[in-house]
Write a protein that holds these residues in place. Structure first.
Motif, short mmCIF file in Angstrom:
data_model
loop_
_atom_site.label_atom_id
_atom_site.label_comp_id
_atom_site.label_asym_id
_atom_site.label_seq_id
_atom_site.Cartn_x
_atom_site.Cartn_y
_atom_site.Cartn_z
N ASN A 87 39.41 17.98 28.64
CA ASN A 87 39.97 18.83 27.59
C ASN A 87 40.32 18.04 26.34
OD1 ASN A 87 39.74 21.19 29.06
ND2 ASN A 87 41.72 20.89 30.04
N THR A 108 35.90 18.92 18.90
CA THR A 108 36.08 20.09 18.05
C THR A 108 36.64 19.69 16.70
OG1 THR A 108 36.47 21.47 19.99
CG2 THR A 108 37.21 22.33 17.88
N TRP A 167 33.19 25.87 17.58
CA TRP A 167 33.74 27.06 18.22
C TRP A 167 33.38 27.09 19.71
CZ3 TRP A 167 31.39 32.55 17.64
CH2 TRP A 167 32.23 33.48 18.21
N VAL A 168 32.16 26.70 20.03
CA VAL A 168 31.75 26.63 21.44
C VAL A 168 32.57 25.56 22.18
CG1 VAL A 168 29.84 26.01 22.97
CG2 VAL A 168 29.44 27.50 21.03
N SER A 204 35.53 24.54 21.44
CA SER A 204 36.90 25.03 21.57
C SER A 204 37.01 26.08 22.68
CB SER A 204 37.35 25.63 20.23
OG SER A 204 38.64 26.13 20.35
N SER A 205 36.01 26.91 22.81
CA SER A 205 36.07 27.92 23.87
C SER A 205 35.84 27.32 25.25
CB SER A 205 35.06 29.02 23.59
OG SER A 205 33.74 28.53 23.71
N LEU A 206 35.17 26.19 25.33
CA LEU A 206 34.97 25.53 26.63
C LEU A 206 36.21 24.78 27.10
CD1 LEU A 206 31.38 24.02 26.35
CD2 LEU A 206 32.14 25.86 27.83
N LYS A 207 37.11 24.49 26.17
CA LYS A 207 38.31 23.72 26.54
C LYS A 207 39.12 24.50 27.55
CE LYS A 207 41.61 22.72 23.62
NZ LYS A 207 42.29 22.26 22.43
N ARG A 267 38.01 25.35 30.54
CA ARG A 267 37.12 25.96 31.52
C ARG A 267 36.20 24.96 32.19
NH1 ARG A 267 37.94 29.75 27.60
NH2 ARG A 267 38.29 31.88 28.30
#
Length: 60
Positions: free
Chosen positions: A6, A13, A51-52, A54-57, A59
């Protein structure tokens, strides 16, 4: 201090957002002809990849 997944995604990011801003600024202020459109488009692409990330952080 160890860096986990993370933290690495957070730094990636941040770097991608900074590079996107730099590329968009180059397209607006330095290259005002056709190449400026390319610089701005690549900068927007950097925002999309950030953005991708950041959204993977959280998960991964």
């Amino acid at each position: 201090m160890g860096m986990n997944k993370n933290t690495i995604l957070g730094w990636a990011t941040f770097i991608m957002i900074i590079m996107g801003l730099i590329l968009i600024a180059l397209g607006i202020f330095k290259y005002r002809d056709v190449s400026g459109i390319g610089f701005a488009a690549v900068g927007i692409g950097f925002f999309a990849i950030a953005w991708v990330f950041s959204s993977l952080k959280g998960r991964v």
